[in-house]
Design an enzyme around this catalytic site. Structure first.
Site, PDB file in Angstrom:
ATOM      1  N   ASP A  65    -103.121  16.677 -28.957  1.00  7.06           N
ATOM      2  CA  ASP A  65    -103.781  17.743 -28.202  1.00  7.06           C
ATOM      3  C   ASP A  65    -103.407  17.587 -26.731  1.00  7.06           C
ATOM      4  OD1 ASP A  65    -106.677  19.528 -28.862  1.00  7.06           O
ATOM      5  OD2 ASP A  65    -105.936  19.335 -26.813  1.00  7.06           O
ATOM      6  N   PHE A  81    -103.450  23.654 -35.473  1.00  4.75           N
ATOM      7  CA  PHE A  81    -104.586  24.374 -34.874  1.00  4.75           C
ATOM      8  C   PHE A  81    -104.294  24.742 -33.420  1.00  4.75           C
ATOM      9  CE2 PHE A  81    -106.926  21.667 -37.959  1.00  4.75           C
ATOM     10  CZ  PHE A  81    -107.821  22.566 -38.500  1.00  4.75           C
ATOM     11  N   GLU A 118    -103.835  28.753 -27.599  1.00  7.69           N
ATOM     12  CA  GLU A 118    -104.738  29.448 -26.687  1.00  7.69           C
ATOM     13  C   GLU A 118    -105.504  30.407 -27.583  1.00  7.69           C
ATOM     14  OE1 GLU A 118    -105.373  29.079 -23.552  1.00  7.69           O
ATOM     15  OE2 GLU A 118    -103.848  27.587 -23.108  1.00  7.69           O
ATOM     16  N   THR A 152    -105.470  33.642 -38.022  1.00  6.27           N
ATOM     17  CA  THR A 152    -106.717  34.381 -37.835  1.00  6.27           C
ATOM     18  C   THR A 152    -106.661  35.749 -38.517  1.00  6.27           C
ATOM     19  OG1 THR A 152    -107.909  35.625 -36.128  1.00  6.27           O
ATOM     20  CG2 THR A 152    -105.712  34.954 -35.558  1.00  6.27           C
ATOM     21  N   ASP A 153    -107.821  36.260 -38.885  1.00  8.32           N
ATOM     22  CA  ASP A 153    -107.867  37.614 -39.456  1.00  8.32           C
ATOM     23  C   ASP A 153    -107.499  38.673 -38.415  1.00  8.32           C
ATOM     24  OD1 ASP A 153    -110.172  37.469 -37.894  1.00  8.32           O
ATOM     25  OD2 ASP A 153    -111.536  38.204 -39.445  1.00  8.32           O
ATOM     26  N   GLU A 154    -107.498  38.267 -37.131  1.00  6.52           N
ATOM     27  CA  GLU A 154    -107.226  39.257 -36.075  1.00  6.52           C
ATOM     28  C   GLU A 154    -105.792  39.793 -36.137  1.00  6.52           C
ATOM     29  OE1 GLU A 154    -108.953  38.324 -32.248  1.00  6.52           O
ATOM     30  OE2 GLU A 154    -110.466  37.047 -33.172  1.00  6.52           O
ATOM     31  N   LEU A 205    -118.521  34.077 -28.095  1.00  2.00           N
ATOM     32  CA  LEU A 205    -119.816  34.775 -28.138  1.00  2.00           C
ATOM     33  C   LEU A 205    -121.029  33.868 -28.398  1.00  2.00           C
ATOM     34  CD1 LEU A 205    -121.254  37.607 -28.102  1.00  2.00           C
ATOM     35  CD2 LEU A 205    -121.132  37.507 -30.588  1.00  2.00           C
ATOM     36  N   TYR A 228    -120.534  43.410 -24.688  1.00  4.62           N
ATOM     37  CA  TYR A 228    -119.442  44.337 -24.383  1.00  4.62           C
ATOM     38  C   TYR A 228    -119.669  45.692 -25.073  1.00  4.62           C
ATOM     39  CZ  TYR A 228    -116.749  40.061 -23.205  1.00  4.62           C
ATOM     40  OH  TYR A 228    -116.311  38.873 -22.686  1.00  4.62           O
ATOM     41  N   ARG A 282    -118.100  41.387 -36.404  1.00 10.68           N
ATOM     42  CA  ARG A 282    -117.294  40.215 -36.737  1.00 10.68           C
ATOM     43  C   ARG A 282    -117.849  39.596 -38.016  1.00 10.68           C
ATOM     44  NH1 ARG A 282    -114.685  42.645 -33.695  1.00 10.68           N
ATOM     45  NH2 ARG A 282    -113.629  41.976 -31.782  1.00 10.68           N
TER      46      ARG A 282
HETATM   47  P1  NAD Z   1    -109.918  26.012 -29.170  1.00  9.99           P
HETATM   48  O1  NAD Z   1    -109.467  26.837 -28.021  1.00  9.99           O
HETATM   49  O2  NAD Z   1    -111.337  25.526 -29.221  1.00  9.99           O
HETATM   50  O3  NAD Z   1    -108.997  24.720 -29.292  1.00  9.99           O
HETATM   51  C1  NAD Z   1    -107.611  24.753 -29.099  1.00  9.99           C
HETATM   52  C2  NAD Z   1    -107.138  23.325 -28.882  1.00  9.99           C
HETATM   53  O4  NAD Z   1    -105.711  23.364 -28.727  1.00  9.99           O
HETATM   54  C3  NAD Z   1    -107.709  22.680 -27.619  1.00  9.99           C
HETATM   55  O5  NAD Z   1    -108.155  21.372 -27.912  1.00  9.99           O
HETATM   56  C4  NAD Z   1    -106.522  22.647 -26.662  1.00  9.99           C
HETATM   57  O6  NAD Z   1    -106.559  21.538 -25.769  1.00  9.99           O
HETATM   58  C5  NAD Z   1    -105.352  22.545 -27.634  1.00  9.99           C
HETATM   59  N1  NAD Z   1    -104.116  23.063 -27.067  1.00  9.99           N
HETATM   60  C6  NAD Z   1    -103.923  24.235 -26.409  1.00  9.99           C
HETATM   61  N2  NAD Z   1    -102.633  24.346 -26.023  1.00  9.99           N
HETATM   62  C7  NAD Z   1    -102.004  23.236 -26.484  1.00  9.99           C
HETATM   63  C8  NAD Z   1    -100.662  22.798 -26.420  1.00  9.99           C
HETATM   64  N3  NAD Z   1     -99.704  23.496 -25.797  1.00  9.99           N
HETATM   65  N4  NAD Z   1    -100.343  21.611 -26.996  1.00  9.99           N
HETATM   66  C9  NAD Z   1    -101.300  20.866 -27.636  1.00  9.99           C
HETATM   67  N5  NAD Z   1    -102.580  21.243 -27.684  1.00  9.99           N
HETATM   68  C10 NAD Z   1    -102.929  22.420 -27.131  1.00  9.99           C
HETATM   69  O7  NAD Z   1    -109.573  26.867 -30.449  1.00  9.99           O
HETATM   70  P2  NAD Z   1    -110.292  26.937 -31.877  1.00  9.99           P
HETATM   71  O8  NAD Z   1    -111.333  27.977 -31.828  1.00  9.99           O
HETATM   72  O9  NAD Z   1    -110.632  25.577 -32.326  1.00  9.99           O
HETATM   73  O10 NAD Z   1    -109.103  27.509 -32.761  1.00  9.99           O
HETATM   74  C11 NAD Z   1    -108.190  26.621 -33.405  1.00  9.99           C
HETATM   75  C12 NAD Z   1    -107.174  27.443 -34.177  1.00  9.99           C
HETATM   76  O11 NAD Z   1    -107.842  28.242 -35.141  1.00  9.99           O
HETATM   77  C13 NAD Z   1    -106.383  28.408 -33.302  1.00  9.99           C
HETATM   78  O12 NAD Z   1    -105.046  28.406 -33.738  1.00  9.99           O
HETATM   79  C14 NAD Z   1    -107.048  29.759 -33.539  1.00  9.99           C
HETATM   80  O13 NAD Z   1    -106.118  30.802 -33.381  1.00  9.99           O
HETATM   81  C15 NAD Z   1    -107.478  29.608 -34.977  1.00  9.99           C
HETATM   82  N6  NAD Z   1    -108.658  30.392 -35.373  1.00  9.99           N
HETATM   83  C16 NAD Z   1    -109.816  30.334 -34.626  1.00  9.99           C
HETATM   84  C17 NAD Z   1    -110.935  31.041 -35.040  1.00  9.99           C
HETATM   85  C18 NAD Z   1    -112.230  30.966 -34.280  1.00  9.99           C
HETATM   86  O14 NAD Z   1    -113.178  31.687 -34.614  1.00  9.99           O
HETATM   87  N7  NAD Z   1    -112.372  30.103 -33.295  1.00  9.99           N
HETATM   88  C19 NAD Z   1    -110.880  31.823 -36.205  1.00  9.99           C
HETATM   89  C20 NAD Z   1    -109.681  31.855 -36.940  1.00  9.99           C
HETATM   90  C21 NAD Z   1    -108.591  31.134 -36.506  1.00  9.99           C
HETATM   91  P1  TYD Z   2    -115.299  36.222 -29.234  1.00  8.16           P
HETATM   92  O1  TYD Z   2    -116.269  35.121 -29.499  1.00  8.16           O
HETATM   93  O2  TYD Z   2    -114.523  36.215 -27.957  1.00  8.16           O
HETATM   94  O3  TYD Z   2    -114.329  36.276 -30.499  1.00  8.16           O
HETATM   95  P2  TYD Z   2    -113.201  37.390 -30.904  1.00  8.16           P
HETATM   96  O4  TYD Z   2    -113.021  38.335 -29.794  1.00  8.16           O
HETATM   97  O5  TYD Z   2    -111.993  36.547 -31.135  1.00  8.16           O
HETATM   98  O6  TYD Z   2    -113.730  38.021 -32.143  1.00  8.16           O
HETATM   99  O7  TYD Z   2    -116.079  37.607 -29.304  1.00  8.16           O
HETATM  100  C1  TYD Z   2    -116.795  37.981 -30.460  1.00  8.16           C
HETATM  101  C2  TYD Z   2    -117.307  39.385 -30.259  1.00  8.16           C
HETATM  102  O8  TYD Z   2    -118.307  39.348 -29.220  1.00  8.16           O
HETATM  103  C3  TYD Z   2    -116.261  40.364 -29.773  1.00  8.16           C
HETATM  104  O9  TYD Z   2    -116.508  41.636 -30.360  1.00  8.16           O
HETATM  105  C4  TYD Z   2    -116.477  40.447 -28.277  1.00  8.16           C
HETATM  106  C5  TYD Z   2    -117.969  40.208 -28.131  1.00  8.16           C
HETATM  107  N1  TYD Z   2    -118.396  39.527 -26.893  1.00  8.16           N
HETATM  108  C6  TYD Z   2    -119.422  40.078 -26.123  1.00  8.16           C
HETATM  109  O10 TYD Z   2    -119.964  41.151 -26.415  1.00  8.16           O
HETATM  110  N2  TYD Z   2    -119.818  39.410 -24.991  1.00  8.16           N
HETATM  111  C7  TYD Z   2    -119.233  38.225 -24.613  1.00  8.16           C
HETATM  112  O11 TYD Z   2    -119.622  37.674 -23.556  1.00  8.16           O
HETATM  113  C8  TYD Z   2    -118.199  37.682 -25.414  1.00  8.16           C
HETATM  114  C9  TYD Z   2    -117.525  36.398 -25.041  1.00  8.16           C
HETATM  115  C10 TYD Z   2    -117.819  38.359 -26.558  1.00  8.16           C
END
Ligand code: NAD
Ligand code: TYD
Length: 357
Positions: free
Chosen positions: A35, A83, A86, A136-138, A204, A221, A228
């Site tokens: 990381d 994982f 950004e 991600t589903d996005e 969120l 927003y 979601r």
């Molecule tokens: P996060 O932002 O909490 O963590 C990302 C981690 O990656 C951090 O520890 C950061 O330091 C590290 N990182 C960033 N750039 C790096 C680099 N260049 N080299 C090495 N490490 C680096 O993200 P998260 O929410 O834990 O998501 C993890 C993965 O899961 C991502 O790929 C994201 O797209 C995917 N994902 C997230 C969600 C969600 O709801 N959070 C849902 C589906 C998929």
């Molecule tokens: P987020 O947690 O950023 O996840 P994603 O955009 O990847 O789904 O946001 C979840 C939902 O919440 C999204 O529709 C945007 C909304 N949102 C707010 O309404 N207020 C906020 O301050 C944030 C961060 C997100």
């Protein structure tokens, strides 16, 4: 046989939950955790395994070819779980280049290093090795809230809208290409929104808990009706574990739990439960502030997890009503963690994004 995992982004939200889950579940594994420790990565997430010799932490960039190749030389890696990324849509709207760099070029570098380490001279790969891209589903784009019976399936065309989802979709296509071109053993998982411990409070759910507790405004927003599909993070970790061991090579698996909620429902639930847990009657819906909508805001995400259920027997285990209470209790019990991760760079970012409050 004991497996060695190369986990990237394992100091972030889902990555750290995955590392903790796996070390708890299996006695005889080794995890090499790479990381970069950006603002989103926190070694505190891994404090409970500080002295666990099965876990090795390496601070390195997934875009650094030499650093990643050195890890493949040092360790006999069986599974790569990527994982690192950004991960915040709002940031991607402000700085798309950072997302292209880490999420696309970082993934390409991980694929190159994995291929260089695993591919034999005849082009084959050793049995049992696998590269898993955490997506991600996005990447599928957006569904309509007026057609609640439509869902993302694995064959739904990729149609990303935000720079974040475009970068994740691009990365997925490179992973697919390495499978198709070089016969690399790959899987892609596409999960819906996660929640749970150690999530950075720009997302969120932890943002709303943190703000509610401090009586700060809760920025919703647009009309608050974007939907979601929320999944407790441990259920995502279980899905990744299953796909690694039993997923068919080359396949995509969607992960989600038919748990769709409008944002305003989530925010009101957090107000109610945080007020209950703290006994603080000043935490009320008066804190809600409707703010300008996110640019290009996807209206609805919804996963049909039929494939992973049918093939791998995966099902979400944590009900949202239980998961959200567990999550709120965790954040309230870990105020030091919250203070630590929200100092310095975070405050600067928060004030820039939302205005000083
Ligand atoms: P996060 O932002 O909490 O963590 C990302 C981690 O990656 C951090 O520890 C950061 O330091 C590290 N990182 C960033 N750039 C790096 C680099 N260049 N080299 C090495 N490490 C680096 O993200 P998260 O929410 O834990 O998501 C993890 C993965 O899961 C991502 O790929 C994201 O797209 C995917 N994902 C997230 C969600 C969600 O709801 N959070 C849902 C589906 C998929
Ligand atoms: P987020 O947690 O950023 O996840 P994603 O955009 O990847 O789904 O946001 C979840 C939902 O919440 C999204 O529709 C945007 C909304 N949102 C707010 O309404 N207020 C906020 O301050 C944030 C961060 C997100």
């Amino acid at each position: 046989m004991a497996k060695t995992y190369l986990v990237t982004g394992g100091a972030g939200f889902i990555g750290s939950n995955f590392v903790l889950y796996m070390l708890h579940k299996y006695d005889d594994i080794k995890i090499v955790n790479v990381d970069l420790l950006t603002y989103a990565g926190n070694l505190e997430n891994l404090a409970s395994i500080e002295s666990d010799e099965r876990h090795v932490f390496v601070q390195a960039d997934i875009r650094d070819a030499q650093a990643i190749a050195a890890l493949f030389e040092k360790y006999d890696i069986d599974y790569v779980v990527n994982f690192a990324a950004e991960s915040h849509v709002d940031r991607s709207i402000v700085d798309p280049g950072a997302f292209a760099s880490t999420n696309v070029m970082g993934t390409v570098n991980m694929l190159n290093c994995t291929r260089a380490a695993w591919e034999r001279e005849d082009g084959s790969y050793p049995e049992g090795k696998k590269y898993l891209q955490v997506s991600t589903d996005e990447v599928y784009g957006s569904l309509s809230i007026d057609e609640p019976d439509t869902f993302f399936r694995e064959d739904t065309p990729i149609n990303p809208h935000s720079p974040y989802s475009a970068s994740k979709a691009s990365a997925d296509l490179f992973v697919k290409a390495y499978g198709d071109t070089y016969g690399m053993p790959v899987n892609i998982t596409r999960c819906s929104n996660n929640y749970g411990p150690f999530q950075f409070p720009e997302k969120l759910i932890p943002l709303m808990i943190n703000n509610a507790e401090a009586h700060r405004e809760l920025p919703v927003y647009g009309d608050g009706l974007n939907v979601r599909d929320w999944l407790y993070v441990e259920d995502h970790c279980k899905a990744i574990d299953l796909v690694l061991s039993n997923g068919r090579v080359g396949e995509v698996y969607n992960v989600g739990g038919h748990n769709e909620r409008p944002n305003i429902f989530i925010v009101k639930k957090i107000i109610e439960e945080t007020s209950r847990a703290t006994g603080d009657e000043a935490i009320t819906e008066d804190l809600i502030k409707y703010v300008q909508d996110r640019k290009g805001h996807d209206r609805r995400y919804g996963i049909a997890p039929d494939k992973i259920k049918a093939e791998l027997g995966w099902e979400p285990e944590t009900r949202f009503e239980d998961g959200i209470v567990k999550t709120i209790d965790w954040y309230l019990a870990h105020k030091e963690w919250m203070e630590h991760v929200t100092s310095g760079a975070y405050l600067e970012y928060y004030n820039k994004m939302y205005g000083v409050r």
